[in-house]
Scaffold this motif. Structure first.
Motif, mmCIF file in Angstrom:
data_model
loop_
_atom_site.group_PDB
_atom_site.id
_atom_site.type_symbol
_atom_site.label_atom_id
_atom_site.label_comp_id
_atom_site.label_asym_id
_atom_site.label_seq_id
_atom_site.Cartn_x
_atom_site.Cartn_y
_atom_site.Cartn_z
ATOM 1 N N ASP A 21 0.755 -1.354 -0.344
ATOM 2 C CA ASP A 21 -0.745 -0.068 -0.523
ATOM 3 C C ASP A 21 1.225 1.210 -0.025
ATOM 4 O O ASP A 21 0.139 2.614 -0.011
ATOM 5 N N TYR A 22 2.815 0.698 0.103
ATOM 6 C CA TYR A 22 2.969 1.983 0.082
ATOM 7 C C TYR A 22 2.581 3.325 -1.020
ATOM 8 O O TYR A 22 2.258 2.835 -2.168
ATOM 9 N N ARG A 23 2.246 4.102 -0.839
ATOM 10 C CA ARG A 23 2.208 5.961 -1.478
ATOM 11 C C ARG A 23 3.052 6.740 -1.320
ATOM 12 O O ARG A 23 3.508 6.988 -0.195
ATOM 13 N N ALA A 24 4.156 7.342 -2.157
ATOM 14 C CA ALA A 24 4.088 9.039 -1.342
ATOM 15 C C ALA A 24 4.047 9.819 -0.888
ATOM 16 O O ALA A 24 2.393 10.089 -1.001
ATOM 17 N N PRO A 25 4.099 10.353 0.370
ATOM 18 C CA PRO A 25 4.096 11.734 0.703
ATOM 19 C C PRO A 25 3.094 12.328 0.599
ATOM 20 O O PRO A 25 3.403 13.329 -0.781
ATOM 21 N N GLY A 55 3.347 16.510 -5.749
ATOM 22 C CA GLY A 55 2.532 16.461 -7.186
ATOM 23 C C GLY A 55 1.603 16.695 -6.900
ATOM 24 O O GLY A 55 0.997 17.928 -6.011
ATOM 25 N N ALA A 56 0.302 17.244 -8.069
ATOM 26 C CA ALA A 56 -1.196 17.571 -7.926
ATOM 27 C C ALA A 56 -1.961 16.679 -7.814
ATOM 28 O O ALA A 56 -2.631 15.317 -7.587
ATOM 29 N N HIS A 57 -2.798 17.126 -6.247
ATOM 30 C CA HIS A 57 -3.251 16.627 -5.834
ATOM 31 C C HIS A 57 -4.062 17.581 -4.962
ATOM 32 O O HIS A 57 -4.040 18.428 -5.039
ATOM 33 N N ASP A 58 -5.434 17.116 -4.301
ATOM 34 C CA ASP A 58 -6.383 18.346 -3.556
ATOM 35 C C ASP A 58 -6.354 17.677 -1.966
ATOM 36 O O ASP A 58 -7.497 18.049 -1.151
ATOM 37 N N ARG A 59 -5.793 16.510 -1.934
ATOM 38 C CA ARG A 59 -5.834 16.119 -0.414
ATOM 39 C C ARG A 59 -5.556 17.173 0.682
ATOM 40 O O ARG A 59 -4.886 18.114 0.504
ATOM 41 N N PRO A 93 -6.750 21.868 5.980
ATOM 42 C CA PRO A 93 -7.253 21.980 4.481
ATOM 43 C C PRO A 93 -6.323 22.957 4.103
ATOM 44 O O PRO A 93 -6.647 23.763 5.210
ATOM 45 N N LEU A 94 -5.974 22.849 2.992
ATOM 46 C CA LEU A 94 -4.818 23.806 2.742
ATOM 47 C C LEU A 94 -4.995 23.783 1.059
ATOM 48 O O LEU A 94 -5.292 22.921 0.411
ATOM 49 N N SER A 95 -5.165 25.286 0.589
ATOM 50 C CA SER A 95 -5.224 25.737 -0.758
ATOM 51 C C SER A 95 -3.695 25.999 -1.593
ATOM 52 O O SER A 95 -4.318 25.419 -3.109
ATOM 53 N N GLY A 96 -3.272 25.991 -1.120
ATOM 54 C CA GLY A 96 -1.676 26.674 -1.933
ATOM 55 C C GLY A 96 -1.311 25.669 -1.788
ATOM 56 O O GLY A 96 -1.347 24.225 -1.659
ATOM 57 N N ASN A 97 -0.472 25.687 -2.693
ATOM 58 C CA ASN A 97 1.234 24.605 -2.679
ATOM 59 C C ASN A 97 2.412 24.793 -1.668
ATOM 60 O O ASN A 97 2.869 23.838 -1.225
ATOM 61 N N ASP A 98 2.907 26.026 -1.058
ATOM 62 C CA ASP A 98 2.924 26.099 0.001
ATOM 63 C C ASP A 98 2.218 27.086 1.153
ATOM 64 O O ASP A 98 2.149 27.757 1.698
ATOM 65 N N HIS A 99 3.076 26.372 2.208
ATOM 66 C CA HIS A 99 2.512 27.025 3.266
ATOM 67 C C HIS A 99 3.033 26.944 4.792
ATOM 68 O O HIS A 99 3.793 26.002 4.977
#
Ligand code: B3K
Ligand code: ZN
Length: 866
Positions: A21-25, A55-59, A93-99
């Motif tokens: 089940d490994y998935r990159a963080p 990567g591109a995701h909205d999690r 929940p976060l909207s941007g890419n860097d916080h």
């Protein structure tokens, strides 16, 4: 999940983590700043995480926590309210890419009895994060593939905690003006959070320095309680030797300006390789002649080296996920074993390592907890810091080293470090780098990472007109969830000798058995060839081969591999003991001859002679039987010991006298003499208890070192001799202020061969000096008792009940320590029905108990195998 675990209505079934089940963080944390306001009752921790979407995701961002309640949650400096706490995880929940995420929590170090996270020990505050302790300090993605640069600030009371340490380099420090002071540390090397460490306390250092091959001046400090500084010299010598060895043998130099080690009294295992700040169980740092045995000295050297070597194999290249644990542990054990072999006697070191493997790993591999060196699933990762991951893992790397030879192996490791420096890597990547760097394809070794179970190699030698032919067959046994196995690559060092005079027939050959069956010609012609096989223990397998007593006597005398001479003697003893247990009247003349010869040559290498004449342990003999009969084993072993003792009495006495110690020294010869004397004491006691006890008492009373004193104590504690109580009382009185030595006092009694051992152990569990809160003390009594085959497996079941009681009592305090007590109960399949029932009853009792930790539940349910 087993039915037994499901049936336990009191527990919410813990999740099974699967390797596949490994998935990159989802989110990375390139930087973290931590601020600690330290206090043993309540410490506040403010963490600022620079997080970056991976990567591109909205999690959302998911941060692990354990026992934490967020007091503050901010995103980019602004408090937020839409965070959630689900199953202890903080979801943001976060909207941007860097916080920048800021959290604040309060934790209670002096309530932390698990010794994971930030805890108090003997007036210190210290941390332990591997595997999943960082989440008990602050909210964070607690997984080894999230690497961050750490800045740590801490404040603490100046009088109680004058020394403030963390990973990396000290940057600044100062007075806070209110009786408190502060310090700041930066670690420039990105690391996973399991390598984070902090220590605060009243410590003094043995300070030294080392100049690396790259010209870096490194300040070395071993921090201990002020009174203990004189006991740190051996550790410092070992540290400097390790630094040098890693440069010479692996081309690896240290990479910070400071290397700190701290010794603490309460620690769950041996030590921890936190970047630039190793934290040690005091028993693996403190050593002097008065309080430490030669074995303790060797262990200090080995563990200091092990943790230091992790700086490259573990820290610079870390693990992608915990299934890859052997990537760092197997490799680092292999490295520390080779280091110790280079410092002392390679043959004796190999004998010790193999004995440990057979004592701890083979039973694990043959029982309900068997797992490959890279497991496929776990419930609690703490349960996987096993002899399989560590010691079998090291053996697998040793096999690849044997096939490549040292130069090509070095080309492989050079490529591995160059390719993966700063990364979280996998076992497959390690084998690929060894293959690519050496130019030798090692992919077949993936089977050793995937398949559990100790292979058996059946060997048969045939000689005639066609020459000397070796027929080999390998059998890899079924293990839980792995019923069918493929043949493994098994490198075997072999050599032939002539039966009549022990003359070698040709050179040693390294053959690779990689099919189910194989036959090969070893020589053209020989009169009566005998086979020396798996020399130097070239593969972690069980060899099944019929060799006559005469052949074994010849090998014991003439084999030029000391390890194989040792094996020949052990095999002779095992054959006789098993025959005795079958009710036969075995001829003991061959073993008398072999032991006699070994003793006559003892002066050439006392330590080797001591290993060679030692009887196989009761547990090892049990492993040779389909059904373990602890009573028959004890009786047969006692009989042989008495026969050897009595028939060779003048020789034992002479060897004991010849090994008389000079002034205390840690050189090889002096250590070898002490070891041999202690082994001989056992034979003297068996030959004539009153006479042996007199010798033991004299050794006890005159000892100027702990090896001699403890050896004599052990001999007396096993006896009914009148000096027994005097020795125990004297030892206790002499050392009552020294915890590490009092641990030995508990162990000597728990490991005793006397009939009243269970009663004594029950009594000791109520002794004022006994506590379940100190892992060393708990193991000294309970762990040693569970390893005492005869007493633990008493037909009454009292031994099992005692261990059951101790597991229940320890679990609420420290689940990791409790879980390590479970495997001895899991060996029930190897015993008669009555004992098996009693052992299973304890496992069922544990599983039915409300509120047990997942550590213990996993071990108990798998052990029951229901
Ligand atoms: N890496 C640590 C062991 C951590 C155990 C966590 N349950 C020490 C070592 O192997 O070097
Ligand atoms: Zn390690």
């Amino acid at each position: 999940m087993t039915d037994a675990m499901n049936a336990n209505a009191n527990t919410h079934a813990p999740a099974v983590i699967q390797r596949h089940d490994y998935r990159a963080p989802d989110w990375l944390v390139p930087d973290i700043a931590l601020d600690f306001d330290l206090d043993s009752e309540e410490t506040t921790v403010i963490a600022r995480l620079h997080v970056r979407r991976n990567g591109a995701h909205d999690r959302p961002l998911v941060l692990d926590g354990d026992g934490l309640a967020p007091l503050v949650v901010q995103v980019d400096g602004q408090p937020i309210n839409d965070w959630q706490l689900v199953d202890q995880q903080l979801i943001v929940p976060l909207s941007g890419n860097d916080h920048v995420i800021t959290t604040e929590v309060a934790i209670q170090p002096d309530q932390n009895t698990q010794l994971m996270g930030l805890y108090a020990s003997g007036g210190l505050l210290c941390t332990q994060c591997e595997a999943e302790g960082f989440r008990r300090i602050t909210f964070f993605p607690d997984r080894p593939d999230v690497l961050s640069r750490y800045k740590v600030q801490m404040r603490a009371d100046k009088a109680a905690y004058p020394i403030l340490l963390a990973n990396g380099d000290p940057i600044a420090s100062g007075d806070s003006g209110d009786g408190r002071h502060w310090a700041e540390w930066h670690d420039p090397h990105p690391k996973p959070c399991y390598l984070f460490a902090l220590v605060a306390g009243d410590l003094a250092a043995n300070a030294d320095h080392f100049t690396t091959s790259e010209g870096r001046e490194v300040a070395l400090n071993i921090w201990v309680k002020p009174d203990d500084v004189p006991r740190t010299h051996h550790a410092m010598t070992a540290l400097k030797a390790s630094m040098k060895w890693d440069e010479t043998v692996y081309g690896r130099a240290y990479d910070l300006d400071v290397f700190n080690i701290v010794a603490v009294d309460d620690f769950n295992f041996g030590a921890m390789e936190n970047k630039g700040l190793n934290v040690f169980n005091a028993r693996y740092i403190l050593a002097d002649a008065e309080s430490a045995t030669d074995l303790d000295f060797d262990n200090v050297e080995g563990v200091v080296a092990h943790e230091y070597f992790h700086n490259w194999s573990g820290n610079r290249v870390t693990c992608r996920d915990w299934f890859q644990l052997s990537l760092k542990e197997g490799f680092t054990v292999f490295r520390d074993q080779c280091f110790s072999a280079d410092q002392g006697s390679p043959a004796v070191k190999r004998i010790d390592d193999v004995r440990n493997l057979r004592a701890a790993q083979f039973p694990e591999d043959g029982g309900p907890l068997a797992h490959p060196i890279r497991p496929d699933s776990y419930i609690e990762i703490s349960n996987f810091y096993t002899a399989t991951i560590y010691n079998k893992g090291a053996e697998v790397i040793r096999m690849m080293h044997s096939l490549l030879g040292p130069d090509r192996f070095r080309q492989g490791t050079d490529l591995y470090f160059a390719r993966h420096d700063g990364e979280a890597a996998t076992c497959d990547q390690f084998v690929a780098a060894l293959s690519d760097g050496s130019g030798v394809d090692l992919t077949a070794f993936h089977l050793w990472y995937e398949q559990a179970g100790t292979p058996k190699v059946v060997a048969r030698l045939e000689h005639g007109a066609d020459g000397v032919i070796l027929h080999l067959q390998q059998i890899v046994p079924p293990t839980p969830s792995q019923p069918n196995k493929l043949p493994m690559p098994i490198p075997l060092r072999v050599k032939l000798f002539e039966q009549a005079d022990g003359r070698a027939i040709g050179d040693e050959q390294l053959i690779l058995l990689d099919t189910a069956q194989q036959s090969l010609k070893l020589a053209d012609k020989a009169d009566a060839p005998i086979l020396s096989i798996n020399r130097h223990f070239s593969a972690p397998v069980i060899i099944d081969m019929d060799r006559s007593a005469a052949a074994l006597v010849t090998l014991a005398a003439h084999d030029d591999d000391p390890f194989s001479r040792y094996e020949a003697l052990q095999q002779l003893m095992v054959d006789i003991l098993l025959a005795d247990m079958r009710g036969e009247q075995p001829d003991i003349a061959p073993i008398i001859t072999a032991v006699q010869r070994t003793l006559e040559h003892a002066a050439a290498d006392h330590a080797f002679a001591a290993e060679a004449v030692l009887l196989p342990s009761e547990a090892f003999l049990g492993d040779q039987l389909v059904r373990v009969d602890p009573v028959a084993i004890r009786q047969a072993r006692d009989r042989l010991r008495t026969q050897l003792g009595q028939q060779l009495l003048p020789l034992w006495t002479k060897a004991y006298e010849d090994a008389a110690p000079g002034p205390f020294s840690l050189d090889r010869v002096a250590k070898g003499k002490r070891r041999l004397r202690n082994v001989i004491l056992g034979y003297l006691m068996a030959a004539d208890e009153a006479m042996g006890a007199k010798t033991a008492w004299a050794q006890f009373a005159q000892a100027d070192n702990m090896t001699a004193r403890q050896g004599a104590l052990t001999a007396l504690v096993n006896s009914n001799a009148e000096q027994r109580m005097a020795a125990l009382n004297d030892f206790y009185g002499r050392y009552r202020a020294d915890n590490l030595v009092i641990d030995k006092w508990f162990t000597a009694q728990a490991a005793s061969t006397r009939e009243d051992t269970i009663a004594q152990v029950r009594r000791l569990a109520t002794h004022a000096d006994f506590t379940l809160h100190n892992p060393n003390r708990a193991r000294a009594l309970i762990g040693a008792f569970a390893a005492n085959q005869y007493a633990f497996h008493d037909a009454s079941g009292d031994g099992y009940a005692f261990i059951g009681d101790m597991i229940l009592a320890t679990d609420p305090i420290n689940p990791q320590v409790a879980a390590r007590l479970v495997p001895p109960l899991g060996r029930w399949r190897r015993f008669d029905d009555a004992r098996a029932r009693l052992m299973k009853a304890q496992l069922e009792r544990i599983l039915a108990h409300p509120g047990m930790s997942k550590d213990v539940l996993e071990q108990a349910s798998k052990s029951l195998g229901a």
